[in-house]
Design an enzyme around this catalytic site. Structure first.
Site: not given
Ligand code: BG6
Length: 487
Positions: A48, A92, A145, A213, A232, A237, A337
């Site tokens: 947009r 949208l 997601k 992370e 998340d 995952h 994190k």
């Molecule tokens: C995403 C999450 O799905 O995966 C993030 O929303 C996260 O918070 C990320 O940082 C991690 O993905 P990767 O591939 O960098 O390990």
């Protein structure tokens, strides 16, 4: 991997972060590699805030190019990639604008892919607007997601999307399923006779799955503060990885055979009794700390985060699977994190030998273990005991290594590239089916509810550490520890 036919790839959220960092770079890589994308395939970006195609290409040059030039950019390939890109300006919020999209893509050959790289609140309105101009035919829809906030909201989205698109047209992305080592786990388990007989409760003592992370919440404070690590990372995952580690051998690699087996695992997860939550679940939140020599702020002071937030940035869980193969084997899942390192890995701890004819050193830890490192430095490492050279029978832990970048010098593919090619080619195996998603939500919901109802805040941990001490204590109760604690 050649596309069988042409395609029209429509990217909603064309100027968003995901398009910039992942989707357009992945499409470029597929284009650059040659032979992966049909020559006639087109990409239509929808946004947009840009006036026209020239403006969009300017945005792509400025924002996407830096993400594709890691190994030196091929300028000729980049120029021909830009030729594939068209632009449609749509608000949208105005379904009538979708006529513009229909007019732009009608008559183009091949399958249409609609990639919704937008917030989930736009999924349903976009699907309705697509249907109102007849674009739900001969098409596939890709949903990023987070798909919902809990079981109820995810069902509401799936119901509404399901009225417009059949399940075989819906591709729910979990990018962890596209990672090369995750694919390799299937190859390792089902392509070799070696591991499968040992892959069960009789020989496996415990399994750890970690996604750690170093990054914090970056610019996503607003989103993250309403989400937290359980939604998340765990609901999707980590539970997807768990289901691949624990599934029965499928009878073939077709999409439903694989997904049926994963679903069986998700349905066999032992429900968490809210009274036990303190024993099987740890939630934490990072405070200020130091990562690789740099001071980083506390989560509660990050932009977009409420100062009194009780959102978790760390989760550790003990999970059990109620079936013959896995009864009684603890699976320890962990994500966070601002941890000490960026690492994603699966650790399978096999049992020690039942009787040591070779003396006590044959019972030492660190051997009888398989470590599947997903990132960084993708490797599969099998730890065994071997005799130390010299006199006497002293055993030491050694390892056999499969380092992918040394063994396969080329051909590695980013997760998004693989997944986008799969969408274009109609391969559903690496996408999450609705029933899998529901089973995962159903299992995490008691934890979410219990945490929401309790007035206990998450446990603090300093940024740059491995999370709250309670996560280590949980494993200690089972006579084990996280892999990094052994070193
Ligand atoms: C995403 C999450 O799905 O995966 C993030 O929303 C996260 O918070 C990320 O940082 C991690 O993905 P990767 O591939 O960098 O390990």
């Amino acid at each position: 991997m050649q596309t069988d036919s042409s395609f029209t790839f429509v990217l909603f959220g064309g100027t968003g972060d995901l398009s910039m960092r992942k989707i357009l770079p992945a499409l470029f890589e597929a284009h650059r590699a040659g032979g992966m994308l049909a020559e006639s395939g087109k990409i239509f970006a929808v946004a947009r805030h840009v006036a026209d195609r020239a403006g969009y290409l300017e945005w792509v040059n400025e924002h996407v190019k830096p993400h594709v030039s890691k190994n030196g950019l091929d300028e000729t390939a980049w120029a021909s990639f830009l030729d594939r890109i068209e632009f449609v300006k749509i608000d949208l919020g105005k379904p009538e604008d979708f006529v513009l999209l229909r007019d732009a893509i009608s008559g183009l050959p091949g399958i249409r892919v609609f990639y919704l790289a937008t917030g989930p609140s736009l999924f349903v309105p976009i699907c309705h607007a697509l249907a109102s101009v007849g674009l739900n035919e001969n098409s596939r829809i890709v949903l990023e997601k987070p798909l919902g906030y809990d079981l109820k909201s995810s069902n509401a989205i799936n119901d509404a999307v399901g009225e417009i698109f059949a399940e075989e047209q819906i591709y729910r992305i979990d990018h962890y399923l596209g990672k090369e080592p995750v694919q390799n786990l299937l190859a390792l388990r089902f392509g070799n006779v070696l591991f499968e007989p040992l892959w069960r409760r009789e020989w496996v003592e415990s399994i750890q799955i970690t996604i750690a992370e170093e990054l914090g919440v970056e610019a996503r404070g607003d989103f993250y503060d309403n989400t937290g690590a359980l939604r998340d990372m765990v609901q999707n995952h980590l539970l997807q990885l768990l289901s691949i580690v624990a599934m029965e051998p499928p009878h073939s690699m077709d999409s439903d055979s694989v997904r049926d087996e994963k679903l069986r695992v998700l349905r066999a997860l032992k429900p968490i009794d809210p009274r036990d939550i303190g024993k099987v679940a740890v939630r934490g939140q990072y405070h200020a700390g130091v990562i690789r020599g740099h001071a980083v702020p506390a989560y509660a002071t990050e932009p977009g985060v409420k100062p009194d937030s009780t959102t978790e940035t760390f989760v550790a869980l003990k999970v059990e699977i109620e079936n013959w193969r896995w009864a009684g084997v603890p699976f320890f899942l962990r994500t966070g994190k601002r941890l000490a390192d960026r690492v994603a890995e699966i650790v399978v701890n096999f049992r020690a030998v039942p009787h040591s004819a070779l003396g006590a050193s044959a019972l030492r830890g660190g051997a009888n273990r398989l470590v599947i490192r997903l990132q960084p430095n993708e490797t599969i490492r099998l730890y065994c005991l071997a005799k130390q050279p010299g006199e006497g029978m002293n055993l030491a832990s050694v390892h056999l290594d499969l380092a992918f970048d040394r063994f396969f010098r080329e051909g590695q593919m980013e997760a998004y590239q693989r997944l986008l090619l799969d969408v274009i080619n109609g391969r559903l195996a690496l996408f999450v089916r609705r029933d899998e998603q529901e089973a995962a939500w159903r299992w995490v919901e008691p934890i979410l509810n219990e945490w929401a109802a309790s007035n206990k805040p998450p446990k603090p941990y300093a940024a740059g550490t491995w999370g709250p001490a309670a996560a280590s204590a949980m494993l200690a109760q089972h006579g084990t520890c996280w892999l990094e604690e052994e070193n």
